[in-house]
Design a protein around this motif. Structure first.
Motif, PDB file in Angstrom:
ATOM      1  N   VAL A  29      33.079  38.677  46.464  1.00 32.28           N
ATOM      2  CA  VAL A  29      32.332  38.604  45.984  1.00 32.28           C
ATOM      3  C   VAL A  29      32.509  39.350  44.640  1.00 32.28           C
ATOM      4  O   VAL A  29      31.951  38.527  43.243  1.00 32.28           O
ATOM      5  CB  VAL A  29      31.138  38.848  46.189  1.00 32.28           C
ATOM      6  N   THR A  30      33.823  39.824  44.250  1.00 33.74           N
ATOM      7  CA  THR A  30      33.843  39.730  42.371  1.00 33.74           C
ATOM      8  C   THR A  30      34.356  38.982  42.309  1.00 33.74           C
ATOM      9  O   THR A  30      35.195  38.284  42.229  1.00 33.74           O
ATOM     10  CB  THR A  30      35.117  41.110  43.314  1.00 33.74           C
ATOM     11  N   GLY A  31      33.378  39.811  41.026  1.00 33.18           N
ATOM     12  CA  GLY A  31      34.330  38.221  40.249  1.00 33.18           C
ATOM     13  C   GLY A  31      33.541  36.838  39.564  1.00 33.18           C
ATOM     14  O   GLY A  31      33.361  36.337  38.540  1.00 33.18           O
ATOM     15  N   ALA A  32      31.760  37.281  40.244  1.00 35.90           N
ATOM     16  CA  ALA A  32      30.941  36.142  40.421  1.00 35.90           C
ATOM     17  C   ALA A  32      30.654  36.484  38.924  1.00 35.90           C
ATOM     18  O   ALA A  32      30.167  37.796  38.826  1.00 35.90           O
ATOM     19  CB  ALA A  32      30.410  36.151  41.047  1.00 35.90           C
ATOM     20  N   PRO A  33      30.113  35.429  38.063  1.00 32.75           N
ATOM     21  CA  PRO A  33      29.395  36.112  36.955  1.00 32.75           C
ATOM     22  C   PRO A  33      28.176  36.733  36.723  1.00 32.75           C
ATOM     23  O   PRO A  33      26.829  35.738  36.595  1.00 32.75           O
ATOM     24  CB  PRO A  33      29.186  34.553  36.043  1.00 32.75           C
ATOM     25  N   ALA A  34      28.155  37.552  37.679  1.00 31.87           N
ATOM     26  CA  ALA A  34      26.417  38.198  37.791  1.00 31.87           C
ATOM     27  C   ALA A  34      26.555  39.462  37.601  1.00 31.87           C
ATOM     28  O   ALA A  34      28.031  40.513  37.890  1.00 31.87           O
ATOM     29  CB  ALA A  34      25.822  37.968  39.439  1.00 31.87           C
ATOM     30  N   PRO A  35      26.168  40.039  37.559  1.00 34.92           N
ATOM     31  CA  PRO A  35      25.857  41.822  37.496  1.00 34.92           C
ATOM     32  C   PRO A  35      25.906  42.521  38.253  1.00 34.92           C
ATOM     33  O   PRO A  35      25.524  42.336  39.827  1.00 34.92           O
ATOM     34  CB  PRO A  35      24.598  42.693  36.826  1.00 34.92           C
ATOM     35  N   GLY A  36      26.986  43.385  38.255  1.00 35.19           N
ATOM     36  CA  GLY A  36      27.152  44.254  38.887  1.00 35.19           C
ATOM     37  C   GLY A  36      28.366  43.995  40.329  1.00 35.19           C
ATOM     38  O   GLY A  36      28.997  44.547  41.390  1.00 35.19           O
ATOM     39  N   PHE A  37      28.758  42.464  40.043  1.00 33.14           N
ATOM     40  CA  PHE A  37      30.292  42.344  40.689  1.00 33.14           C
ATOM     41  C   PHE A  37      31.402  42.153  40.158  1.00 33.14           C
ATOM     42  O   PHE A  37      32.237  41.402  40.188  1.00 33.14           O
ATOM     43  CB  PHE A  37      30.083  40.765  40.665  1.00 33.14           C
ATOM     44  N   SER A  38      31.357  43.438  39.411  1.00 36.60           N
ATOM     45  CA  SER A  38      32.721  43.647  38.092  1.00 36.60           C
ATOM     46  C   SER A  38      33.706  45.055  39.384  1.00 36.60           C
ATOM     47  O   SER A  38      34.830  44.778  38.553  1.00 36.60           O
ATOM     48  CB  SER A  38      32.360  44.199  37.229  1.00 36.60           C
ATOM     49  N   ARG A  39      33.270  45.791  40.347  1.00 36.49           N
ATOM     50  CA  ARG A  39      34.020  46.712  40.701  1.00 36.49           C
ATOM     51  C   ARG A  39      34.820  46.408  41.152  1.00 36.49           C
ATOM     52  O   ARG A  39      35.304  45.248  42.269  1.00 36.49           O
ATOM     53  CB  ARG A  39      32.922  47.611  41.417  1.00 36.49           C
ATOM     54  N   SER A  40      36.338  47.050  41.609  1.00 45.59           N
ATOM     55  CA  SER A  40      36.984  47.409  42.745  1.00 45.59           C
ATOM     56  C   SER A  40      37.521  48.250  42.960  1.00 45.59           C
ATOM     57  O   SER A  40      36.635  49.648  42.419  1.00 45.59           O
ATOM     58  CB  SER A  40      38.591  46.462  41.885  1.00 45.59           C
ATOM     59  N   ALA A  41      38.474  48.738  44.017  1.00 44.94           N
ATOM     60  CA  ALA A  41      38.244  49.819  44.843  1.00 44.94           C
ATOM     61  C   ALA A  41      39.983  50.574  44.596  1.00 44.94           C
ATOM     62  O   ALA A  41      41.175  49.081  44.661  1.00 44.94           O
ATOM     63  CB  ALA A  41      37.677  49.468  45.827  1.00 44.94           C
ATOM     64  N   ILE A  42      40.529  51.012  44.666  1.00 44.21           N
ATOM     65  CA  ILE A  42      41.802  51.506  45.265  1.00 44.21           C
ATOM     66  C   ILE A  42      41.718  53.003  46.242  1.00 44.21           C
ATOM     67  O   ILE A  42      41.080  53.783  46.326  1.00 44.21           O
ATOM     68  CB  ILE A  42      42.746  52.816  43.874  1.00 44.21           C
ATOM     69  N   VAL A  43      42.670  52.578  47.475  1.00 46.04           N
ATOM     70  CA  VAL A  43      42.706  52.936  48.580  1.00 46.04           C
ATOM     71  C   VAL A  43      43.998  53.061  48.928  1.00 46.04           C
ATOM     72  O   VAL A  43      44.720  52.576  48.912  1.00 46.04           O
ATOM     73  CB  VAL A  43      41.478  51.557  50.003  1.00 46.04           C
ATOM     74  N   SER A  44      43.753  54.501  49.803  1.00 44.92           N
ATOM     75  CA  SER A  44      45.557  54.820  49.960  1.00 44.92           C
ATOM     76  C   SER A  44      45.036  55.957  51.180  1.00 44.92           C
ATOM     77  O   SER A  44      43.837  56.884  50.960  1.00 44.92           O
ATOM     78  CB  SER A  44      46.089  55.188  48.822  1.00 44.92           C
ATOM     79  N   LYS A  45      45.774  56.717  51.608  1.00 40.16           N
ATOM     80  CA  LYS A  45      45.335  58.033  52.001  1.00 40.16           C
ATOM     81  C   LYS A  45      45.769  58.842  51.152  1.00 40.16           C
ATOM     82  O   LYS A  45      46.966  58.874  49.892  1.00 40.16           O
ATOM     83  CB  LYS A  45      47.206  58.340  53.344  1.00 40.16           C
ATOM     84  N   SER A  46      44.790  59.651  51.351  1.00 40.74           N
ATOM     85  CA  SER A  46      44.633  60.883  49.730  1.00 40.74           C
ATOM     86  C   SER A  46      45.350  61.626  49.811  1.00 40.74           C
ATOM     87  O   SER A  46      45.598  62.757  50.435  1.00 40.74           O
ATOM     88  CB  SER A  46      43.225  61.292  49.758  1.00 40.74           C
ATOM     89  N   PRO A  47      46.192  62.539  48.583  1.00 42.40           N
ATOM     90  CA  PRO A  47      46.942  63.117  48.915  1.00 42.40           C
ATOM     91  C   PRO A  47      45.928  64.895  48.524  1.00 42.40           C
ATOM     92  O   PRO A  47      47.105  66.022  48.542  1.00 42.40           O
ATOM     93  CB  PRO A  47      47.688  63.368  47.198  1.00 42.40           C
ATOM     94  N   LEU A  48      44.984  64.666  48.173  1.00 43.90           N
ATOM     95  CA  LEU A  48      43.999  66.332  48.315  1.00 43.90           C
ATOM     96  C   LEU A  48      43.267  66.969  49.514  1.00 43.90           C
ATOM     97  O   LEU A  48      43.380  67.244  49.914  1.00 43.90           O
ATOM     98  CB  LEU A  48      42.763  65.514  46.952  1.00 43.90           C
ATOM     99  N   THR A  49      43.419  65.150  49.988  1.00 42.93           N
ATOM    100  CA  THR A  49      42.082  65.802  51.056  1.00 42.93           C
ATOM    101  C   THR A  49      43.431  65.195  52.482  1.00 42.93           C
ATOM    102  O   THR A  49      42.732  65.804  53.520  1.00 42.93           O
ATOM    103  CB  THR A  49      41.314  65.263  51.736  1.00 42.93           C
ATOM    104  N   GLY A  50      44.324  64.569  52.134  1.00 41.00           N
ATOM    105  CA  GLY A  50      44.932  64.001  53.921  1.00 41.00           C
ATOM    106  C   GLY A  50      43.943  63.199  54.517  1.00 41.00           C
ATOM    107  O   GLY A  50      44.583  62.549  55.732  1.00 41.00           O
ATOM    108  N   ALA A  51      43.444  63.092  54.458  1.00 42.91           N
ATOM    109  CA  ALA A  51      42.098  62.278  54.310  1.00 42.91           C
ATOM    110  C   ALA A  51      42.302  60.323  53.942  1.00 42.91           C
ATOM    111  O   ALA A  51      43.003  60.252  53.291  1.00 42.91           O
ATOM    112  CB  ALA A  51      40.989  62.738  54.288  1.00 42.91           C
TER     113      ALA A  51
END
Ligand code: SF4
Length: 637
Positions: free
Chosen positions: A67-89
């Motif tokens: 639903v990202t990019g639909a012209p409505a409030p709150g649909f702008s976000r995105s994520a970056i996902v990876s194995k974390s170097p801070l936690t190892g999780a």
């Protein structure tokens, strides 16, 4: 034809310089939705267990949702996902701004990056082509400098750039990624993973709106929001007026403003850090994310005691607290300078503030001396010291090199019991909220797969006896009807935590903004379902959507089990079991036995065994049975 999503996921191998595309069907998108649920799918399928997060093998996934990019409030976000170097999780970090929507306009739902470029590069994805471009001349530049050069090179003032600063290049374990210099994918060190791949930036420009099944309904609901949010949603109105800084005074008056490395929740001079103070003194603009009228982002400018450049925006509540009260600072301009530097170098403001506060407590207790700090008087309340330490951490200079490892590793290095000052869960530093004051938050910090994280669940505050019915009415469709005392963590609280966690996890899966949806803000659950249906053309339900959230939680848990995390890691630092020192909540602390019992009960409710491993029954119920064999292997079966 699909609506809302393109079905295309870009694959970039920086080692071989190969760019390909994965094509995915409706089953995939209805099962994994997007965001970190989609990211977890790729990590579980393609990443070998025990891979070094900073090695070329790690994946770095940039993703919106269906639903990202639909012209409505709150649909702008995105994520970056990876194995974390801070936690190892498993690691996930979300940002607003424009990157997620622009990626969709460029025709992609996600980008999966792997490998490592031989020399620094940046990726240019524009509707009319894509390229891996040389970035040797950008290495060592601040985010502001690098963004300006990229825009000039591409001849496009409006290209949206997600990029790292020197902190990411120097592999600071909590380096962040910025988009448009102001919206940070802040947590769990995604900037360090990007730096380890020699990837300075991704520049995106789209040329095509997202296809919607029912545009009229989306626009009607968007207009409804824009017209009414100030009158009908008190929290949204406050966000527009004062930003997230609106929370400073309330938190302090209730004794919940983390102060001096979480020793207390009260700062005498908190007024000086308030949203009102910012509005009256240094606020020069309000900005928002794509298609959102709330405009909760601040832009500040100052000259004294520090010059603050408005191109880096202004501080959020979390930043004000972690670089402010938690370091004993009561001067807003100092906080704004710290925020500017963090955005310039690409550092997470939460972990940076926490690392400095940790070092201050170590200094005041003789664990480190002026010799270790190269002459910096690292005491609570020293504004110059906070500003100086941000740069030292980003450059890994002197003691900054140790603090760049995060408080868990730094405490191990200092030894002699410094661990008692390291306020973290699973290696991730606490955000600016007090588990000693909120039971549901205590559960969420302890159980979060990402390490301490304030967005795992809505907080207790809005659902206590006497809270406005606006909030309690919104959660009735979940079967949640009773207000509960703030600090309780009994069986009723565990149940509510579980339900609210699935809601937050759903919002993360669809990369939706928490500040525009139930349980606390404007759009109701009914409107959420209506919007998803109007965008995708699906006939979905709240039930199916909540299963998305639940699935993400199980996948995150499975990833961590595979990496060797156990129930011992679902715990809080010792300070949480010691009394708050001053303020309205003086003397309050958590009870270890009570917390232990509640965590055990949670495992039973969520469908995990006594060791916290998702059962085969639960995996099958969530259509995740493909993970079962690997989990059995991790358990030695
Ligand atoms: S409420 Fe704030 S953070 Fe959320 S989309 Fe709107 S402007 Fe962005």
């Amino acid at each position: 034809m699909s609506f809302g999503y393109s079905g295309k996921i870009l694959r970039v191998d920086l080692s071989s310089k190969k760019i390909t595309t994965d094509y995915r069907d409706e089953y995939f998108y209805r099962t994994y939705g997007g965001g970190s649920c989609l990211g977890a799918y790729y990590l579980l399928k393609e990443l070998e267990p025990a891979v070094d997060p900073l090695s070329p093998e790690n994946l770095l996934i940039f993703t919106g949702s269906v639903v990202t990019g639909a012209p409505a409030p709150g649909f702008s976000r995105s994520a970056i996902v990876s194995k974390s170097p801070l936690t190892g999780a498993i690691g996930e970090s979300q940002a607003g701004g424009f990157f997620g929507s622009e990626l969709k306009f460029a025709g992609y739902d996600a980008i999966v990056v792997k490998g490592k470029a031989e020399k620094p590069v940046y990726l240019s994805i524009r509707g009319w082509g894509m390229e891996i471009k040389d970035a040797a001349h950008l290495w060592g530049k601040t985010t502001g400098e690098a963004q300006a050069i990229i825009r000039e090179e591409l001849g496009d003032e409006h290209v949206v750039v997600a990029l790292i600063g020197q902190a990411g290049e120097n592999l600071v374990r909590y380096a962040c990624v910025l988009n448009n210099l102001k919206s940070a994918y802040g947590r769990v060190g995604m900037g360090a993973v990007m730096g380890s791949k020699n990837l300075k930036a991704i520049a995106v420009r789209g040329h095509k709106e997202v296809e919607l099944k029912d545009r009229e309904t989306v626009l009607r609901l968007a207009k409804h929001f824009s017209t009414n949010f100030k009158e009908e949603s008190p929290d949204n109105a406050g966000l527009n007026d004062l930003g997230t800084a609106q929370y400073v005074i309330g938190q302090n008056e209730d004794g919940q403003l983390p102060t001096r490395n979480f020793q207390t929740g009260y700062l005498e001079e908190a007024e000086n850090l308030s949203g009102q103070k910012m509005k009256e003194t240094i606020l020069v603009d309000r900005e928002g994310c794509y298609a959102c009228p709330v405009k909760c982002k601040r832009v500040v400018k100052a000259e004294e005691p520090f010059a603050v450049d408005p191109i880096y925006g202004g501080p959020e509540y979390e930043t004000i607290t972690m670089l402010g009260s938690n370091c004993g600072i009561d001067d807003l301009v100092t906080v704004c300078k710290g925020n500017e530097l963090c955005n310039k170098y690409g550092l997470d403001t939460i972990s940076t503030g926490s690392a400095i506060a940790f070092a201050m407590e170590c200094y005041e207790n003789g664990f480190i001396t002026k010799e270790d700090t190269e002459g910096v008087e690292l005491r609570f309340g020293n504004a110059e010291a906070v500003v100086e330490m941000v740069g030292k951490i980003a450059r890994r200079e002197g003691i900054g090199d140790i603090l760049a490892e995060g408080v868990k590793r730094a405490a191990e290095r200092f030894g002699r019991g410094a661990e008692k000052f390291a306020i973290h869960v699973k290696g991730q530093e606490f955000p600016a909220h007090m588990p000693r004051a909120k039971g549901q938050l205590a559960l969420s910090y302890a159980l979060s797969p990402l390490g301490a994280d304030h967005l795992v669940t809505e907080h207790d505050t809005a659902f206590v006896p006497g809270a406005p019915s606006f909030f309690s009415d919104r959660v009735k469709p979940l079967g949640v009807h009773e207000p509960l005392e703030m600090r309780s963590i009994d069986h009723k609280k565990v149940r509510r935590f579980l339900y609210f966690q699935n809601v937050s996890s759903l919002l993360d899966t669809l990369t939706l903004c928490f500040f525009t949806f139930a349980p606390v803000r404007y759009f109701t659950f009914d409107e959420l379902v209506e919007l998803v249906n109007a965008i995708t053309g699906w006939q979905t339900s709240l039930w199916e959507l909540l299963k998305l959230g639940e699935r993400r939680v199980a996948m995150f848990r499975a990833f961590n089990v595979r990496e060797g995390f156990t129930r011992e890691d679902d715990w809080l630092p010792e300070r949480m079991f010691e009394p708050i020192q001053t303020g309205p909540r003086k003397g309050q602390k958590l009870d270890k036995e009570e917390l232990k019992k509640s965590i055990k009960l949670y495992y039973e409710m969520v469908g995990w065994d006594v060791d916290g491993v998702p059962t085969n029954g639960k995996l099958a119920e969530l259509d995740l049975f493909w993970i079962a064999d690997e989990l059995a292997k991790a358990k030695g079966e």
